[in-house]
Design a protein around this motif. Structure first.
Motif, PDB file in Angstrom:
ATOM      1  N   ALA A 116     -28.138   5.695  78.552  1.00 11.78           N
ATOM      2  CA  ALA A 116     -28.455   5.850  77.129  1.00 11.78           C
ATOM      3  C   ALA A 116     -27.193   5.783  76.273  1.00 11.78           C
ATOM      4  CB  ALA A 116     -29.179   7.172  76.912  1.00 11.78           C
ATOM      5  N   LEU A 117     -26.116   6.394  76.731  1.00 16.63           N
ATOM      6  CA  LEU A 117     -24.848   6.320  76.011  1.00 16.63           C
ATOM      7  C   LEU A 117     -24.331   4.889  75.941  1.00 16.63           C
ATOM      8  CD1 LEU A 117     -22.871   9.443  77.303  1.00 16.63           C
ATOM      9  CD2 LEU A 117     -23.133   8.799  74.900  1.00 16.63           C
TER      10      LEU A 117
ATOM     11  N   TRP B  92     -25.523  14.579  78.793  1.00 17.78           N
ATOM     12  CA  TRP B  92     -26.499  14.586  77.698  1.00 17.78           C
ATOM     13  C   TRP B  92     -25.937  15.281  76.470  1.00 17.78           C
ATOM     14  CZ3 TRP B  92     -30.299  11.480  76.855  1.00 17.78           C
ATOM     15  CH2 TRP B  92     -30.880  10.799  77.928  1.00 17.78           C
ATOM     16  N   ALA B  93     -25.049  16.252  76.642  1.00 15.26           N
ATOM     17  CA  ALA B  93     -24.361  16.823  75.478  1.00 15.26           C
ATOM     18  C   ALA B  93     -23.511  15.756  74.789  1.00 15.26           C
ATOM     19  CB  ALA B  93     -23.492  17.996  75.910  1.00 15.26           C
ATOM     20  N   THR B  94     -22.891  14.882  75.579  1.00 16.88           N
ATOM     21  CA  THR B  94     -22.089  13.799  75.014  1.00 16.88           C
ATOM     22  C   THR B  94     -22.973  12.808  74.266  1.00 16.88           C
ATOM     23  OG1 THR B  94     -20.492  14.041  76.821  1.00 16.88           O
ATOM     24  CG2 THR B  94     -20.415  11.989  75.565  1.00 16.88           C
ATOM     25  N   TYR B  95     -24.159  12.541  74.785  1.00 16.43           N
ATOM     26  CA  TYR B  95     -25.097  11.655  74.077  1.00 16.43           C
ATOM     27  C   TYR B  95     -25.472  12.258  72.723  1.00 16.43           C
ATOM     28  CZ  TYR B  95     -29.384   9.198  72.872  1.00 16.43           C
ATOM     29  OH  TYR B  95     -30.346   8.484  72.191  1.00 16.43           O
ATOM     30  N   VAL B  96     -25.797  13.552  72.713  1.00  7.72           N
ATOM     31  CA  VAL B  96     -26.160  14.221  71.459  1.00  7.72           C
ATOM     32  C   VAL B  96     -24.952  14.279  70.530  1.00  7.72           C
ATOM     33  CG1 VAL B  96     -27.010  16.381  70.482  1.00  7.72           C
ATOM     34  CG2 VAL B  96     -27.991  15.515  72.592  1.00  7.72           C
ATOM     35  N   PHE B  97     -23.771  14.461  71.088  1.00  7.85           N
ATOM     36  CA  PHE B  97     -22.524  14.426  70.327  1.00  7.85           C
ATOM     37  C   PHE B  97     -22.383  13.092  69.587  1.00  7.85           C
ATOM     38  CE2 PHE B  97     -18.025  12.992  70.684  1.00  7.85           C
ATOM     39  CZ  PHE B  97     -17.397  13.912  69.844  1.00  7.85           C
TER      40      PHE B  97
ATOM     41  N   ARG C  51     -24.805  11.063  68.739  1.00  3.19           N
ATOM     42  CA  ARG C  51     -25.810  11.029  67.680  1.00  3.19           C
ATOM     43  C   ARG C  51     -25.357  11.862  66.475  1.00  3.19           C
ATOM     44  NH1 ARG C  51     -30.874   9.153  69.094  1.00  3.19           N
ATOM     45  NH2 ARG C  51     -31.062   9.067  66.802  1.00  3.19           N
ATOM     46  N   GLY C  52     -24.704  12.979  66.736  1.00  2.00           N
ATOM     47  CA  GLY C  52     -24.207  13.808  65.645  1.00  2.00           C
ATOM     48  C   GLY C  52     -23.147  13.106  64.821  1.00  2.00           C
TER      49      GLY C  52
ATOM     50  N   TRP D 185     -28.670  17.745  65.456  1.00  2.00           N
ATOM     51  CA  TRP D 185     -27.969  17.180  66.606  1.00  2.00           C
ATOM     52  C   TRP D 185     -26.846  18.102  67.058  1.00  2.00           C
ATOM     53  CZ3 TRP D 185     -30.380  13.755  69.242  1.00  2.00           C
ATOM     54  CH2 TRP D 185     -31.205  12.814  68.623  1.00  2.00           C
ATOM     55  N   TRP D 186     -26.124  18.696  66.102  1.00  2.00           N
ATOM     56  CA  TRP D 186     -25.049  19.615  66.489  1.00  2.00           C
ATOM     57  C   TRP D 186     -25.605  20.880  67.111  1.00  2.00           C
ATOM     58  CZ3 TRP D 186     -21.101  17.044  67.310  1.00  2.00           C
ATOM     59  CH2 TRP D 186     -20.631  16.062  66.443  1.00  2.00           C
ATOM     60  N   ALA D 187     -26.753  21.331  66.640  1.00  4.65           N
ATOM     61  CA  ALA D 187     -27.379  22.504  67.255  1.00  4.65           C
ATOM     62  C   ALA D 187     -27.785  22.196  68.692  1.00  4.65           C
ATOM     63  CB  ALA D 187     -28.592  22.938  66.432  1.00  4.65           C
ATOM     64  N   ALA D 188     -28.385  21.014  68.898  1.00  6.82           N
ATOM     65  CA  ALA D 188     -28.774  20.620  70.257  1.00  6.82           C
ATOM     66  C   ALA D 188     -27.548  20.461  71.148  1.00  6.82           C
ATOM     67  CB  ALA D 188     -29.569  19.324  70.213  1.00  6.82           C
ATOM     68  N   TYR D 189     -26.486  19.892  70.596  1.00  2.52           N
ATOM     69  CA  TYR D 189     -25.230  19.737  71.343  1.00  2.52           C
ATOM     70  C   TYR D 189     -24.714  21.091  71.819  1.00  2.52           C
ATOM     71  CZ  TYR D 189     -20.136  18.987  71.840  1.00  2.52           C
ATOM     72  OH  TYR D 189     -18.837  18.952  72.289  1.00  2.52           O
ATOM     73  N   GLY D 190     -24.705  22.062  70.923  1.00  4.07           N
ATOM     74  CA  GLY D 190     -24.217  23.387  71.279  1.00  4.07           C
ATOM     75  C   GLY D 190     -25.046  24.039  72.371  1.00  4.07           C
TER      76      GLY D 190
END
Length: 467
Positions: A84-85, A127-132, A134-135, A144-149
């Protein structure tokens, strides 16, 4: 699917299990009260993982398959995250190839089939990097930052060195020269991760000497391996930097294999904390760069005539198989790990008789039999003071040297489980008295080498043939 298939292929590893997996197996089978007591004494860094595995075994206690299946699934999730990344950064083809490269890496295949937390940590950081990402790309990206955290905090609770990925992500933001709002969103999430991790850090700091005391400083081989990863990673980064989207790709992918590993190795010059599996998630960055480079090569090959394309593809596939297949086969053998507690237990079963005395030299090698409690109960553990569960420890506590000496002198036959010849000898008084009494008052009757261990059968002088 490729990662899942590779993970399930030979998952029992020829019915073997090494000592770190044995720790997972026996600790996760403890009642919750005893497990909680252990975490207050040692291994708090693995506490969330042990609780997860406790739940797995409570629902489905299927031996080696249940022990390793969470890692298989986590590795498949990590490969999907890499894909995905890669697709977000370089297109669908690059994403597919990056996920494939990640799944095929020998180190990925190794930890996909290991009953420890490292594959789950890798999935979380990926997956944190993927959300990162997106943020970074999404205006007003609070969700997105909340999900990353949240995702990264869970990864850190699975193993706190996942927090080093924050350093890699910070370097990415610096290289991309992002606006202040992005720094603010990421900084808030990073602060939340740090705060969530503080209780674990406080507990594990008090356990550090017991937890990591066995580690030495990184040796020459570790530095050479890191140098090789640096050369490959930087070379791929330079190759891709001028391609469309290359600056964002390299800014994200380059720090992941370099920053956490390099920082941990440097710290380990003063406080030895480095083991390569602690930063396994860095392979995500290498796979992203490799996938993008392969996608570029595929696009260029389309300019070739069809026969040349087919020949090139066949040669590349053949070379990949020739390089990767021996590694893939090797990591599915018992010899790919330091020892094999199943083989040790079988050798003891053949050599020992009910009521025989047993010594573990050093004491931490008691782990070799802890996953086989029925076998251990048949033997008289001469040095044991308190069992692992009673003492809230991993391998139990041992009696004073003088008491061990008296108990040894009252025994007629001793089964000693030791490291292979040439390994360093522990200098503790209990270990020294075990070695001294065996040498002065017993005769070595049999030596049974097992992968990563040896079983020594001792009897009183002149009585080896009596047993």
């Amino acid at each position: 699917m490729t990662s899942l298939a590779l993970g399930l292929w030979g998952i029992d590893r020829q019915d073997s299990m090494w000592r770190d997996e044995s720790v997972t197996y026996q600790v996760a089978h403890r009642p919750l009260g005893e497990l909680w007591g252990l975490l207050g004494h040692i291994d708090a860094v693995h506490g969330l993982y042990y609780l997860l595995m406790h739940a797995v075994f409570a629902l489905w206690d299927n031996g080696l398959l249940a022990l390793r299946l969470p890692s298989v699934l986590a590795t498949a999730a990590a490969a999907a995250g890499v894909g995905a990344l890669g697709a977000r950064l370089s297109g669908r083809l690059a994403g597919t190839l990056a996920g494939l490269v990640f799944a095929l890496l020998p180190v990925t295949q190794q930890y996909a089939q290991e009953g420890r937390s490292y594959a789950l940590v890798t999935a979380g950081v990926t997956w944190a990097t993927y959300v990162f990402l997106r943020g970074i790309r999404t205006p007003g990206a609070a969700r997105w930052w909340a999900a990353y955290g949240v995702i990264l905090a869970v990864a850190c609770w699975l193993h706190e060195f996942a927090a080093l990925s924050l350093v890699a992500h910070g370097l990415t933001l610096w290289r991309l020269r992002v606006p202040w709002r992005v720094w603010r969103g990421w900084g808030t999430a990073a602060a939340g991760v740090t705060l969530a991790l503080l209780p674990l850090m406080a507990v594990s700091a008090g356990q550090a000497d017991r937890q990591l005391g066995w580690l030495g400083r990184p040796g020459l081989n570790a530095w050479l391996q890191f140098l090789a990863v640096c050369v490959v990673t930087v070379s791929l980064g330079r190759l891709l930097l001028r391609r469309p989207g290359g600056s964002e790709l390299t800014a994200l992918a380059l720090p992941l294999p370099l920053a956490p590993t390099g920082l941990l190795m440097l710290v380990s010059l003063a406080r030895p904390w480095y083991v390569d599996r602690y930063v396994l998630y860095g392979m995500t960055g290498l796979a992203l760069l490799s996938g993008a480079a392969l996608a570029h090569a595929v696009r260029r090959s389309r300019r070739l005539a069809r026969p040349a394309r087919v020949l090139t593809a066949c040669l590349a596939a053949g070379a990949a198989v020739a390089v990767l297949l021996p590694w893939s086969l090797q990591v599915r053998t018992p010899e790919s790990r330091k020892d094999d507690v199943v083989a040790v237990a079988r050798a003891v079963e053949k050599s020992a008789r009910d009521g025989d005395a047993v010594l573990f030299m050093p004491a931490r090698r008691r782990e070799w039999l802890l996953s086989r409690p029925a076998l251990l109960d048949r033997l008289d553990d001469l040095a044991l003071a308190e069992s692992p569960t009673a003492s809230h420890t991993l391998q139990g506590t041992e009696l004073p040297a003088g008491t061990i000496r008296r108990r040894m002198l009252a025994a007629d036959r001793v089964i000693a489980l030791t490291d292979p010849v040439g390994q360093p000898l522990d200098p503790f008084p209990q270990e020294e008295i075990k070695r001294r009494i065996l040498k002065s008052d017993f005769q070595l009757c049999a030596r049974l080498p097992v992968h990563g261990a040896q079983i020594l059968v001792y009897a009183r002088p002149g009585h080896c043939t009596d047993f």
